[in-house]
Design a protein around this motif. Structure first.
Motif, PDB file in Angstrom:
ATOM      1  N   ARG A   1       0.834  -1.197   0.000  1.00  0.00           N
ATOM      2  CA  ARG A   1       0.000   0.000   0.000  1.00  0.00           C
ATOM      3  C   ARG A   1       0.868   1.246   0.000  1.00  0.00           C
ATOM      4  O   ARG A   1       1.841   1.346   0.720  1.00  0.00           O
ATOM      5  CB  ARG A   1      -0.900   0.008   1.236  1.00  0.00           C
ATOM      6  N   TYR A   2       0.503   2.180  -0.833  1.00  0.00           N
ATOM      7  CA  TYR A   2       1.251   3.427  -0.893  1.00  0.00           C
ATOM      8  C   TYR A   2       0.301   4.593  -0.780  1.00  0.00           C
ATOM      9  O   TYR A   2      -0.885   4.488  -1.100  1.00  0.00           O
ATOM     10  CB  TYR A   2       2.017   3.528  -2.213  1.00  0.00           C
ATOM     11  N   ASN A   3       0.879   5.705  -0.344  1.00  0.00           N
ATOM     12  CA  ASN A   3       0.091   6.917  -0.230  1.00  0.00           C
ATOM     13  C   ASN A   3      -0.037   7.555  -1.617  1.00  0.00           C
ATOM     14  O   ASN A   3       0.952   7.801  -2.287  1.00  0.00           O
ATOM     15  CB  ASN A   3       0.820   7.857   0.725  1.00  0.00           C
ATOM     16  N   VAL A   4      -1.267   7.783  -2.011  1.00  0.00           N
ATOM     17  CA  VAL A   4      -1.533   8.304  -3.345  1.00  0.00           C
ATOM     18  C   VAL A   4      -2.236   9.637  -3.189  1.00  0.00           C
ATOM     19  O   VAL A   4      -3.076   9.800  -2.308  1.00  0.00           O
ATOM     20  CB  VAL A   4      -2.440   7.304  -4.092  1.00  0.00           C
ATOM     21  N   SER A   5      -1.870  10.606  -3.998  1.00  0.00           N
ATOM     22  CA  SER A   5      -2.581  11.876  -3.959  1.00  0.00           C
ATOM     23  C   SER A   5      -3.376  12.026  -5.250  1.00  0.00           C
ATOM     24  O   SER A   5      -2.867  11.770  -6.337  1.00  0.00           O
ATOM     25  CB  SER A   5      -1.570  13.010  -3.819  1.00  0.00           C
ATOM     26  N   LEU A   6      -4.633  12.423  -5.113  1.00  0.00           N
ATOM     27  CA  LEU A   6      -5.438  12.685  -6.307  1.00  0.00           C
ATOM     28  C   LEU A   6      -5.407  14.191  -6.551  1.00  0.00           C
ATOM     29  O   LEU A   6      -5.468  14.972  -5.604  1.00  0.00           O
ATOM     30  CB  LEU A   6      -6.884  12.239  -6.070  1.00  0.00           C
ATOM     31  N   VAL A   7      -5.315  14.559  -7.823  1.00  0.00           N
ATOM     32  CA  VAL A   7      -5.222  15.994  -8.103  1.00  0.00           C
ATOM     33  C   VAL A   7      -6.034  16.330  -9.345  1.00  0.00           C
ATOM     34  O   VAL A   7      -6.052  15.564 -10.309  1.00  0.00           O
ATOM     35  CB  VAL A   7      -3.731  16.410  -8.254  1.00  0.00           C
ATOM     36  N   SER A   8      -6.717  17.476  -9.271  1.00  0.00           N
ATOM     37  CA  SER A   8      -7.494  17.886 -10.440  1.00  0.00           C
ATOM     38  C   SER A   8      -6.528  18.265 -11.558  1.00  0.00           C
ATOM     39  O   SER A   8      -5.361  18.571 -11.303  1.00  0.00           O
ATOM     40  CB  SER A   8      -8.400  19.051 -10.076  1.00  0.00           C
ATOM     41  N   GLY A   9      -7.033  18.278 -12.786  1.00  0.00           N
ATOM     42  CA  GLY A   9      -6.175  18.463 -13.954  1.00  0.00           C
ATOM     43  C   GLY A   9      -5.330  19.719 -13.926  1.00  0.00           C
ATOM     44  O   GLY A   9      -4.208  19.745 -14.431  1.00  0.00           O
ATOM     45  N   ASP A  10      -5.830  20.799 -13.278  1.00  0.00           N
ATOM     46  CA  ASP A  10      -5.061  22.044 -13.280  1.00  0.00           C
ATOM     47  C   ASP A  10      -4.094  22.141 -12.105  1.00  0.00           C
ATOM     48  O   ASP A  10      -3.432  23.154 -11.926  1.00  0.00           O
ATOM     49  CB  ASP A  10      -6.002  23.258 -13.298  1.00  0.00           C
TER      50      ASP A  10
ATOM     51  N   PRO B   1       2.746  19.192   3.642  1.00  0.00           N
ATOM     52  CA  PRO B   1       4.066  18.909   4.194  1.00  0.00           C
ATOM     53  C   PRO B   1       4.064  17.643   5.051  1.00  0.00           C
ATOM     54  O   PRO B   1       3.151  17.426   5.842  1.00  0.00           O
ATOM     55  CB  PRO B   1       4.364  20.126   5.061  1.00  0.00           C
ATOM     56  N   GLY B   2       5.081  16.823   4.865  1.00  0.00           N
ATOM     57  CA  GLY B   2       5.236  15.625   5.672  1.00  0.00           C
ATOM     58  C   GLY B   2       4.540  14.407   5.102  1.00  0.00           C
ATOM     59  O   GLY B   2       4.836  13.296   5.487  1.00  0.00           O
ATOM     60  N   LEU B   3       3.589  14.590   4.173  1.00  0.00           N
ATOM     61  CA  LEU B   3       2.846  13.424   3.696  1.00  0.00           C
ATOM     62  C   LEU B   3       3.512  12.719   2.522  1.00  0.00           C
ATOM     63  O   LEU B   3       3.414  11.522   2.386  1.00  0.00           O
ATOM     64  CB  LEU B   3       1.420  13.812   3.304  1.00  0.00           C
ATOM     65  N   ASN B   4       4.137  13.458   1.662  1.00  0.00           N
ATOM     66  CA  ASN B   4       4.946  12.890   0.581  1.00  0.00           C
ATOM     67  C   ASN B   4       4.325  11.702  -0.146  1.00  0.00           C
ATOM     68  O   ASN B   4       4.736  10.560   0.063  1.00  0.00           O
ATOM     69  CB  ASN B   4       6.303  12.476   1.159  1.00  0.00           C
ATOM     70  N   PRO B   5       3.321  11.927  -0.991  1.00  0.00           N
ATOM     71  CA  PRO B   5       2.687  10.800  -1.708  1.00  0.00           C
ATOM     72  C   PRO B   5       3.669  10.126  -2.655  1.00  0.00           C
ATOM     73  O   PRO B   5       4.619  10.749  -3.112  1.00  0.00           O
ATOM     74  CB  PRO B   5       1.576  11.474  -2.521  1.00  0.00           C
ATOM     75  N   SER B   6       3.404   8.849  -2.945  1.00  0.00           N
ATOM     76  CA  SER B   6       4.265   8.121  -3.870  1.00  0.00           C
ATOM     77  C   SER B   6       3.802   8.296  -5.308  1.00  0.00           C
ATOM     78  O   SER B   6       4.587   8.185  -6.244  1.00  0.00           O
ATOM     79  CB  SER B   6       4.235   6.634  -3.542  1.00  0.00           C
ATOM     80  N   LEU B   7       2.502   8.544  -5.454  1.00  0.00           N
ATOM     81  CA  LEU B   7       1.931   8.550  -6.789  1.00  0.00           C
ATOM     82  C   LEU B   7       0.897   9.667  -6.870  1.00  0.00           C
ATOM     83  O   LEU B   7       0.160   9.897  -5.905  1.00  0.00           O
ATOM     84  CB  LEU B   7       1.227   7.196  -6.983  1.00  0.00           C
ATOM     85  N   TYR B   8       0.857  10.372  -8.010  1.00  0.00           N
ATOM     86  CA  TYR B   8      -0.174  11.379  -8.229  1.00  0.00           C
ATOM     87  C   TYR B   8      -1.082  10.882  -9.331  1.00  0.00           C
ATOM     88  O   TYR B   8      -0.613  10.489 -10.404  1.00  0.00           O
ATOM     89  CB  TYR B   8       0.442  12.719  -8.626  1.00  0.00           C
ATOM     90  N   LEU B   9      -2.394  10.864  -9.061  1.00  0.00           N
ATOM     91  CA  LEU B   9      -3.363  10.371 -10.038  1.00  0.00           C
ATOM     92  C   LEU B   9      -4.386  11.460 -10.315  1.00  0.00           C
ATOM     93  O   LEU B   9      -4.609  12.340  -9.478  1.00  0.00           O
ATOM     94  CB  LEU B   9      -4.074   9.138  -9.475  1.00  0.00           C
ATOM     95  N   PRO B  10      -5.053  11.395 -11.482  1.00  0.00           N
ATOM     96  CA  PRO B  10      -6.098  12.381 -11.767  1.00  0.00           C
ATOM     97  C   PRO B  10      -7.256  12.224 -10.787  1.00  0.00           C
ATOM     98  O   PRO B  10      -7.603  11.104 -10.405  1.00  0.00           O
ATOM     99  CB  PRO B  10      -6.542  12.031 -13.184  1.00  0.00           C
ATOM    100  N   TYR B  11      -7.853  13.337 -10.377  1.00  0.00           N
ATOM    101  CA  TYR B  11      -8.916  13.312  -9.385  1.00  0.00           C
ATOM    102  C   TYR B  11     -10.055  12.378  -9.788  1.00  0.00           C
ATOM    103  O   TYR B  11     -10.567  11.614  -8.980  1.00  0.00           O
ATOM    104  CB  TYR B  11      -9.469  14.735  -9.181  1.00  0.00           C
ATOM    105  N   GLN B  12     -10.437  12.425 -11.056  1.00  0.00           N
ATOM    106  CA  GLN B  12     -11.621  11.678 -11.487  1.00  0.00           C
ATOM    107  C   GLN B  12     -11.448  10.168 -11.378  1.00  0.00           C
ATOM    108  O   GLN B  12     -12.401   9.413 -11.501  1.00  0.00           O
ATOM    109  CB  GLN B  12     -11.979  12.034 -12.940  1.00  0.00           C
ATOM    110  N   MET B  13     -10.212   9.743 -11.115  1.00  0.00           N
ATOM    111  CA  MET B  13      -9.983   8.311 -11.025  1.00  0.00           C
ATOM    112  C   MET B  13     -10.562   7.733  -9.745  1.00  0.00           C
ATOM    113  O   MET B  13     -10.625   6.512  -9.581  1.00  0.00           O
ATOM    114  CB  MET B  13      -8.476   8.051 -11.094  1.00  0.00           C
ATOM    115  N   HIS B  14     -10.988   8.589  -8.808  1.00  0.00           N
ATOM    116  CA  HIS B  14     -11.392   8.067  -7.501  1.00  0.00           C
ATOM    117  C   HIS B  14     -12.554   7.090  -7.608  1.00  0.00           C
ATOM    118  O   HIS B  14     -12.609   6.101  -6.894  1.00  0.00           O
ATOM    119  CB  HIS B  14     -11.732   9.211  -6.548  1.00  0.00           C
TER     120      HIS B  14
END
Lengths: 896, 110
Positions: free
Chosen positions: A188-197, A272-285
């Motif tokens: 399991r890794y920490n993943v951050s979802l982010v909107s396209g902009d 700060p401090g969370l450091n995700p391993s992977l950035y994915l598009p928000y809509q993937m949730h």
């Protein structure tokens, strides 16, 4: 005079110094010979002529020193020589040097480690283009003082209506996903979802490939499939920094994604401090969740102010449409609640990103910084004291150096250089310690499940702080001794030793009371905090925390069984298998983990017409739950295999008294008073009453609680259930679970095991850390003041040997001398104790804030602290005092 | 030492050393003696000022030194003025002459 010429001349001087020195010596001696010869020619006798020639020269060494002063780079040379001399002095007293060095390393290291945390979590700017233009938009609830993120829909609305920002983006940090990497390992890794902009707004350049763009973030997925950006650290550690990663496929959960790029090395997400391993598009949730509910996540909204706009204008603009947004996206139940009064959308500066550190974290961090600063001060005082007493023994050396032509500036510089060398060495050691220390400290501040992805290490600004500390330390430690050295008077010293010695230690004396006072404050605070935590740990929680291990696998998304009955059957199979395995005493499943906040709902007496609903906690537990947790069943029985529907329930003692104040709870009925279809609306018969067991907030008494058997409705409430495994040794429980899981659910990753006690300790991590640190620093303070007192008294005794010898020769008994020295120590010590008690009361209001149910004026702690300090002080004073009483008058008087 | 000796005015020691060495190379003691003699016993340079000045000028390339045998067959360090030193001497001398003339004319005119 060109720069080149100058450099060559410096170099020549450094390289050929010995030759130049010899020549200078020959030249000056020749001068004397000639001068003497000239005088002899005038008829002066030989001896007299030589004396006059020497006088005329005015001191060979002093002329040489002035000539050397004319050389280019003589400063470098002198400093280098002073440094060599200082190193020789250090080598001559290795123990003293080691004590000073360790003291400084501790002080500077502790400060650097804590500052690394403070800086990384609260102060560091995001490494993006113009971070000062960044703003975060959130809902502020003045009634509760809380801030909360926005719903996706709200973000969309703001995006459409706003004029103050050039870009607005949404981030979802801390989403855990199982990722299968190239080696086939599932973790399991920490993943951050982010909107396209999100990435375009930050204005950063990828390390490799490209970053996510608006066309990646499309509901349902873009035609070319989902894209992903790796963090630099994840790429380096998991994929060995392989540039061919671009275009490869990874599996996130059950969804394949294509790696399109690697984020820059210094970018560690916007939290700060969370450091995700992977950035994915928000809509993937929605795809990741694998369900059709299509629930939008809450998100952190990060915006960039448009040119010409500022936070005030942005907030004024948000105020115009906030009401509409609240009404559109929040149910009236929320907007009408008293807690929502005065709620508003607020944009605030986000230079540092979304610092998740809560007010409590901030308070603890600042407290720790304060604590270590006091410790550094203490270290400096101690080192200054040690150096000063060393200076006293070196008075003679300084006097001689001054007599043969060493200038005052030169001597002062020598002393400062010695402290600087010490401080630099101490700071280096301290920085090394801090590198490891800050990582260890960080664990106390975050969910331990996340530490794998967390990283905070000292960086350039931390380095400057450390360097600054080293310089301050030098000044604090070195200035008093240096001043003393420069002032030493050769005449007075060479004639008499005792007179100067007495004058020399006045400054040293003042340090002892300050040290004692600071120690008293630190030790008594440590005592209070420990007592507070022990008080709490000693309380009966209503369950046995030490022997129960928990495991919460993610069956909800990862088991193929779609049917609810089959899903629950898997849990039951594992429980049955666990109980067969060696070392396992019993096992059960539960909806809420023992330390987890459950949800509360209104419940009432099941008798028709009864209307006294009451808010209660509830949980779904399997057969054997109470046996496994060792929570006593006070009446009736606990659930067994027969209880698979909602006709029965259990209550805890306080729920029983609230619901059935007139007596017997067994065979009465309970039902849910809320309309929630996941809770039993039909009356359930109470079959057992359990003792009260504290839940999430362990400091408060157990809330009234209702327990239901595990049924398919419980899946909707909890999603995943937690296994509770009771065993004498935690390793047995973990091994048993691995065996059972390998047999029954081989495809589901095994997560971290933890005993309930560990979870409780983690829950109190910050408090434990502060208790540990104050205890450690309290002990350190005690040790430092003991060393300080010992050092002062023993150099005092050495200097007063003459006086003591005379006293003994005149008939004073050794006992009298012993008491005399002890009395002097006691006087200094008492001043310190009084100072300490006063400053402790001055800091009382601050310390009280950290305590739960111990009074800051707790007399027992104060008495114990004073007692402890006195014992340590006596020990430190006794050794030199005994040495004084054993002085042999004959030996001393002969040597005078 | 006669009590009537004068203090060497600031900045003139260098000029006098240059002038003395421009005539012939000398060692440190020789310079002291020549200076006393030429100044009519009014100036006596202290080795504590002389040697630092010599070393500075040597280091800056205005003087050059070499070891030679003295009259009584001992080794001594003889200083002589280099080309750069001569240029500096000329400049110094000109400035000094102007200063003394200026001072003198003020004194006379008053």
């Amino acid at each position: 005079m060109t720069l080149w010429h100058r450099m060559v001349s410096i170099l020549t001087w450094i390289v050929r110094r010995n030759r130049a020195e010899t020549r200078l010596d020959v030249e000056l001696r020749e001068y004397m010979v000639m001068a003497a010869a000239a005088k002899m020619r005038d008829g002066v006798p030989r001896d007299e002529a030589q004396r006059l020639a020497r006088l005329e020269l005015g001191g060979l060494e002093s002329v040489k020193e002035r000539v050397r002063g004319e050389r280019h780079g003589h400063l470098i040379d002198e400093v280098a020589r002073d440094a060599r001399y200082a190193l020789r002095m250090f080598a001559r007293t290795p123990v003293g040097t080691a004590v000073v060095l360790l003291t400084l390393a501790l002080g500077i290291g502790a400060n650097t480690a804590v500052f690394t945390l403070l800086h990384g979590l609260l102060l560091r700017s995001l490494p993006v283009a113009q971070p000062s233009q960044l703003a975060r938009i959130e809902i502020v609830l003045p009634a509760t003082g809380q801030e909360s993120g926005l719903e996706w829909g709200m973000y969309q609305q703001i995006l459409r209506r706003q004029r103050s920002f050039s870009q607005v983006s949404a981030w979802v940090p801390g989403h855990y996903e199982a990722i299968r990497d190239q080696a086939g390992t599932l973790r399991r890794y920490n993943v951050s979802l982010v909107s396209g902009d999100g990435f375009p707004l930050l204005g950063i350049r990828p390390h490799l490939g490209r970053l996510l763009a608006p066309y990646d973030d499309v509901r349902g997925g873009p035609p070319h499939g989902w894209s992903a950006v790796l963090s630099y650290g994840f790429w380096r550690d998991r994929f060995a920094g392989d540039p061919a990663i671009i275009g490869q496929r990874l599996q996130v959960g059950k969804t394949p994604v294509t790696v399109v790029g690697v984020a820059p090395a210094d970018f560690q997400g916007v939290t700060p401090g969370l450091n995700p391993s992977l950035y994915l598009p928000y809509q993937m949730h929605a795809t990741l969740d694998g369900d059709s509910r299509d629930v939008d996540y809450g998100c952190d909204v990060l915006a960039r102010l448009a040119p010409g706009a500022n936070l005030t204008s942005a907030n004024a603009e948000l105020r115009i449409y906030q009401q509409g947004i609240f009404e559109q996206f929040l149910p009236t139940r929320v907007t009408q609640a008293p807690t929502f009064r005065g709620a508003r959308l607020q944009a605030s500066a986000a230079r540092t990103g979304f610092t998740w550190a809560t007010k409590d974290d901030r308070k603890s961090l600042l407290l720790m910084q304060g604590l270590v600063a006091v410790v550094l001060l203490l270290c400096c005082i101690n080192v200054a004291g040690l150096m000063l007493s060393k200076m006293n023994t070196r008075q003679h050396e300084f006097a001689i150096r001054k007599a043969i032509g060493g200038g005052r500036v030169r001597l002062t510089r020598q002393c400062l250089l010695e402290s600087l060398l010490m401080a630099v060495a101490g700071a280096t050691l301290g920085a090394v310690a801090a590198w490891f220390g800050s990582a260890a400290l960080l664990r106390f501040f975050v969910d331990p499940n996340q530490t794998e992805t967390l990283s905070l290490h000292p960086d350039a600004s931390t380095f400057f702080v450390t360097a600054g500390l080293a310089i301050c330390t030098t000044i604090l430690c070195g200035i008093v001794p240096a001043w003393h050295a420069g002032r030493s008077d050769p005449g007075a010293l060479l004639t008499s030793r005792t007179k100067v010695a007495v004058r020399g230690q006045l400054a040293g004396r003042a340090f002892v009371p300050i040290q004692v006072a600071l120690s008293l404050v630190l030790v008594s605070t440590a005592g209070l905090l420990s007592k507070d935590l022990l008080n709490f740990r000693g309380e009966h929680l209503g369950f046995d925390a030490a022997h129960v291990t928990t495991e919460t696998p993610w069956f909800y998304h990862q088991l193929p069984q779609k049917d609810d009955e089959a899903f629950l059957e898997v849990y039951q199979q594992i429980v049955n298998r666990l109980e067969e395995l060696p070392g396992v005493e019993s096992a059960a499943i539960t909806g809420n983990r023992p330390t987890e906040h459950g949800v509360a709902a209104p419940f009432q007496d099941g008798v028709p017409g009864s209307s006294s609903a009451m808010l209660m906690a509830y949980n779904h537990v399997g057969p054997g739950y109470f046996r496994t947790m060792q929570t006593t069943v006070l009446a009736g029985r606990e659930f067994d295999q027969r209880d698979r529907d909602r006709s029965v329930c259990m209550v805890n003692a306080s729920a029983a008294t609230h619901l059935f104040p007139r007596g017997q709870a067994i065979s009465q009925t309970v039902k849910s008073a809320s309309g929630d279809p996941r809770l039993p609306t039909a009356p359930c018969r109470v079959i057992g009453v359990a003792e009260d067991a504290r839940a999430a907030n362990l400091r408060e008494p157990a809330p009234p609680t209702v327990y239901f058997p595990i049924t398919k409705e419980a899946i909707a409430v909890h999603g995943n259930f937690t296994f509770l495994i009771r065993s004498v040794h935690a390793e047995d429980a973990a091994a048993a679970y691995r065996t059972a899981a390998a047999e029954i659910v081989p495809t589901v990753p095994v997560l971290r095991f933890a005993t309930v006690q560990q979870q409780i300790d983690e829950l109190f991590g910050r408090e434990r850390l502060i208790v540990m640190m104050t205890n450690f620093f309290g002990a350190l303070a005690l040790l430092l003041s003991a060393i300080g007192l010992y050092g002062l008294l023993s150099s005092n005794v050495t200097q007063r040997r003459g006086e003591i010898g005379v006293r003994l020769a005149l008939g004073a008994r050794p006992g009298t001398v012993l008491t005399m020295i002890l009395r002097e120590a006691a006087a200094l010590f008492s001043v310190g104790l009084v100072l300490g008690v006063v400053s402790r009361y001055a800091a009382a209001t601050f310390v009280q804030k950290l305590l739960y149910d111990t009074s800051v004026f707790d007399r027992a702690t104060l008495v114990a602290t004073i007692g402890l300090l006195t014992v340590v002080g006596l020990l430190a004073a006794f050794l030199p005092a005994r040495r004084a009483s054993r002085v042999d008058p004959m030996v001393v008087l002969r040597s005078q | 030492m006669s009590a009537a000796r004068l203090e060497i005015p600031q900045g003139t020691l260098e000029l006098m050393i240059f002038t003395i060495l421009a005539r012939e190379p000398l060692h440190g003691y020789g310079i002291t003696q020549r200076l006393t003699q030429l100044s009519g016993d009014n100036f006596q340079v202290n080795p504590g000022s002389l040697f630092p000045t010599l070393y500075r000028l040597e280091q800056d390339g205005h003087l050059k030194a070499d070891w030679r045998a003295t009259a009584n067959n001992r080794r001594a360090k003889y200083y002589r003025v280099t080309a750069a030193g001569r240029k500096r001497l000329a400049a110094h001398r000109e400035r000094y002459t102007r200063v003394t003339l200026a001072v003198a004319s003020v004194l006379e005119g008053a």
